[in-house]
Design a protein around this motif. Sequence first.
Motif, short mmCIF file in Angstrom:
data_model
loop_
_atom_site.label_atom_id
_atom_site.label_comp_id
_atom_site.label_asym_id
_atom_site.label_seq_id
_atom_site.Cartn_x
_atom_site.Cartn_y
_atom_site.Cartn_z
N ASN A 1 -22.34 -33.93 -8.68
CA ASN A 1 -23.60 -34.70 -9.66
C ASN A 1 -24.32 -33.54 -10.70
OD1 ASN A 1 -24.69 -32.74 -7.68
ND2 ASN A 1 -26.34 -33.73 -7.36
N GLY A 2 -23.33 -32.50 -11.16
CA GLY A 2 -23.87 -31.72 -12.17
C GLY A 2 -22.75 -30.68 -12.33
N LYS A 3 -23.25 -29.63 -12.79
CA LYS A 3 -22.33 -28.45 -13.12
C LYS A 3 -22.90 -27.14 -12.17
CE LYS A 3 -20.72 -29.85 -17.61
NZ LYS A 3 -19.59 -30.25 -17.14
N ALA A 4 -21.97 -26.21 -12.14
CA ALA A 4 -22.46 -24.74 -11.44
C ALA A 4 -21.62 -23.67 -11.85
CB ALA A 4 -21.90 -25.12 -9.85
N ASP A 5 -22.22 -22.61 -11.83
CA ASP A 5 -21.30 -21.42 -12.42
C ASP A 5 -20.95 -20.73 -11.02
OD1 ASP A 5 -21.59 -22.04 -15.12
OD2 ASP A 5 -23.66 -20.82 -15.16
N ILE A 6 -19.58 -20.31 -11.35
CA ILE A 6 -19.28 -19.45 -10.25
C ILE A 6 -18.81 -18.02 -10.79
CG2 ILE A 6 -17.33 -19.03 -8.50
CD1 ILE A 6 -17.70 -21.98 -7.59
N ASP A 7 -19.19 -16.91 -10.32
CA ASP A 7 -18.89 -15.60 -11.13
C ASP A 7 -18.23 -14.78 -9.89
OD1 ASP A 7 -20.25 -16.85 -13.45
OD2 ASP A 7 -22.12 -15.62 -12.81
N THR A 8 -17.60 -14.07 -10.41
CA THR A 8 -16.92 -12.97 -9.56
C THR A 8 -17.03 -11.46 -10.19
OG1 THR A 8 -14.40 -13.30 -10.27
CG2 THR A 8 -15.20 -14.48 -8.48
N LEU A 9 -17.01 -10.60 -9.20
CA LEU A 9 -17.01 -9.06 -9.78
C LEU A 9 -16.16 -8.45 -8.71
CD1 LEU A 9 -18.04 -6.76 -11.69
CD2 LEU A 9 -19.99 -6.64 -9.85
N SER A 10 -15.05 -7.93 -9.41
CA SER A 10 -14.10 -7.44 -8.23
C SER A 10 -13.60 -5.70 -8.63
CB SER A 10 -12.58 -8.42 -8.40
OG SER A 10 -13.03 -9.57 -8.30
N LEU A 11 -13.35 -5.35 -7.60
CA LEU A 11 -12.38 -3.92 -7.59
C LEU A 11 -11.19 -4.20 -7.37
CD1 LEU A 11 -15.11 -1.67 -6.09
CD2 LEU A 11 -15.03 -2.04 -8.52
#
Length: 226
Positions: free
Chosen positions: A210-220
């Motif tokens: 029912n919409g949009k979502a941001d998924i962010d990643t910060l990796s080493l």
Amino acid sequence: MNIVLVPTAVAAVLATTAATAGGYAAPIIAVEPVAAAPILQPMRDWTGFYGGLQFGRVGMEGKPGCDKWANPKNNLGKLSSLCSLDESGAQYGVHIGYLRDFGRIVVGAELSYDKLKVKDIDLWGDGLVFPDANGDMLRAKLLAGYDAGRLLPYATAGVAKATLDFVDIDNIPHSGKDTAFGYGVGMKFMASERFLMGVDWMTHEFNTTNGKADIDTLSLSASYRF
């Protein structure tokens, strides 16, 4: 007549020799300074295959305008409703890639797989906490960077496919998946001719039920060069 000339000549020669011996000065030869040969630094070539491990943080955030009261049970094949979600968790996985060094410019491609785990999800932002959410993300991306010797700062863009599963307070399972475009920046460090270290940040916008979502990643990351 000849007897007189011989002593005179001998005297003249002796006088000339004495004068020359007393007034002789060796010529001064200017010595040009010799410049030290420059020490050549070994060339850093980023070309080649590499593979390794990565770990870090994952953040999930619902986009404004999403109906926070929509029913997350209406699974339409997308990620379940993440309307008011603003949570973070852990991500870890493996990657393999290839870089090509063109001098100052380095380009490449990378394929990675990550497991996602977010604890205690407050799905609608009203204090109603759901159990842990588990998922995974498969990404294929292109890289373009600047060869700065041992450092390689780069920009990246690609496609990601994510799945997310959780069980609500009524013990009803929810599962969904979606594919989205992602972009980000990163930097790799050539610790040796065989080992690379890196840091990478990417953001993706996924569709939910029912919409949009941001998924962010910060990796080493740590990689071995083949």
